[in-house]
Design an enzyme around this catalytic site. Structure first.
Site, mmCIF file in Angstrom:
data_model
loop_
_atom_site.group_PDB
_atom_site.id
_atom_site.type_symbol
_atom_site.label_atom_id
_atom_site.label_comp_id
_atom_site.label_asym_id
_atom_site.label_seq_id
_atom_site.Cartn_x
_atom_site.Cartn_y
_atom_site.Cartn_z
ATOM 1 N N SER A 99 0.835 -1.197 0.000
ATOM 2 C CA SER A 99 0.000 0.000 0.000
ATOM 3 C C SER A 99 0.876 1.256 0.000
ATOM 4 O O SER A 99 1.649 1.451 -0.925
ATOM 5 C CB SER A 99 -0.952 -0.052 1.197
ATOM 6 O OG SER A 99 -1.935 0.941 1.130
ATOM 7 N N ASP A 228 -9.820 -5.110 -4.682
ATOM 8 C CA ASP A 228 -9.279 -4.062 -3.812
ATOM 9 C C ASP A 228 -10.181 -2.832 -3.878
ATOM 10 O O ASP A 228 -10.359 -2.232 -4.935
ATOM 11 C CB ASP A 228 -7.865 -3.718 -4.269
ATOM 12 C CG ASP A 228 -7.108 -2.832 -3.298
ATOM 13 O OD1 ASP A 228 -7.736 -1.989 -2.639
ATOM 14 O OD2 ASP A 228 -5.876 -2.988 -3.205
ATOM 15 N N HIS A 257 -7.812 -5.319 -0.201
ATOM 16 C CA HIS A 257 -6.583 -4.519 -0.165
ATOM 17 C C HIS A 257 -5.478 -5.238 0.610
ATOM 18 O O HIS A 257 -4.385 -5.446 0.087
ATOM 19 C CB HIS A 257 -6.866 -3.148 0.442
ATOM 20 C CG HIS A 257 -5.695 -2.215 0.340
ATOM 21 N ND1 HIS A 257 -5.044 -1.980 -0.854
ATOM 22 C CD2 HIS A 257 -5.043 -1.475 1.280
ATOM 23 C CE1 HIS A 257 -4.049 -1.128 -0.647
ATOM 24 N NE2 HIS A 257 -4.028 -0.809 0.634
#
Length: 278
Positions: A99, A228, A257
């Protein structure tokens, strides 16, 4: 375990908390928003068992690192990472970002080069460029991020509740791939982070990494869930083939995610195979 000083705010040192375990080729794990280095527990264990040296750290503003009100941009984040790598005097490093951490990996390689780095992995990637502009029509409207910032200011804990529900796709995976207890653990970590950082980091998500990507000259692994909801697959991962040379792309079907937690078998297998490959 240890801290390294990366700067100052007024007269106080800004320190990055890190843990350094094992021996062998070093693997540096860079966490996502709004978690900390301990969020890699499902990867750290298998990497240590496979004979790697594993370094985790908390981004400034999060976990046990300092919580300044300065430095929430990717040039600074990448400089913090460089300071840590230089402090540990590591070579042949594998950089693994999740991320927000994919931004550190990308900007580090773009700005500081691969002299100490042999491979890179991007999980749930934020590059190439998340914001919708005239020359980036695949991006996300600015209004979405303005709404996020307003929500953080209005009621940060309530925002994190909604964020983490989508972080794990709780409506689909609650009780199977994400327990109530694991979700609560993430929530406690999130609300323990700097309130300033929680708001300031939203703007960093809009960093344009398109100039950094061609500079990545090491083998790179990309792993991204096609469900996601935080960093949509179509706006991020799907666009990277062709922008990074020597890219291996693994799509986690149905993955949310945080695939590192919900789909550790797929993530760990891909990561281990990638690191050990010649």
């Amino acid at each position: 375990m240890s801290k390294v000083t990366v700067g100052q705010e007024n007269n106080a040192d800004i320190e990055i908390y890190y843990e350094d375990h094992g021996t062998g080729q070093p693997v540096v794990l860079i966490h996502g928003y709004p978690l900390n280095g301990h969020s890699w527990e499902k990867q750290e264990r298998v990497l240590l068992e496979a004979g790697y040296r594993v370094v985790t750290y908390d981004r400034r503003g999060f976990g046990q690192s300092s919580q300044p009100t300065v430095g929430y941009d990717y040039d600074t984040f990448a400089a913090d990472l460089r300071t840590l790598i230089e402090h540990l005097d590591q070579d042949d490093v594998v950089l693994v970002g999740f991320s927000m951490g994919t931004g550190e990996v990308t900007r580090y390689l773009g700005a500081h080069g691969s002299g100490r780095v042999s491979k890179a992995a991007l999980l749930g990637t934020i590059p190439p460029f998340l914001l919708k502009t005239d020359d980036n029509p695949e991006g996300v409207d600015q209004s979405v991020f303005d709404g996020i910032k307003a929500a953080v200011l209005a009621d940060r804990p309530a925002y994190f509740k909604d964020f983490l529900d989508n972080f794990y796709n709780v409506d689909k995976y609650a009780g199977t791939r994400i327990s109530d207890q694991a979700w609560q653990d993430s929530f406690i970590v999130a609300v323990g982070a700097s309130a300033h950082a929680a708001h300031a980091c939203v703007d960093t998500w809009l960093t344009d990494f398109r100039g950094d990507l061609p500079k990545i000259d090491v083998p790179t692994l990309l792993v991204h869930g096609d469900a996601d909801r935080i960093l949509p697959y179509e706006a991020t991962a799907k666009r990277l083939p062709g922008l990074i040379d020597n890219l291996e792309f693994v799509t986690v079907e149905g993955g949310p995610h945080n695939i590192a937690w919900t789909h550790p078998e797929e993530v760990n297998n891909a990561l281990l195979e990638f690191i050990k490959a010649d």
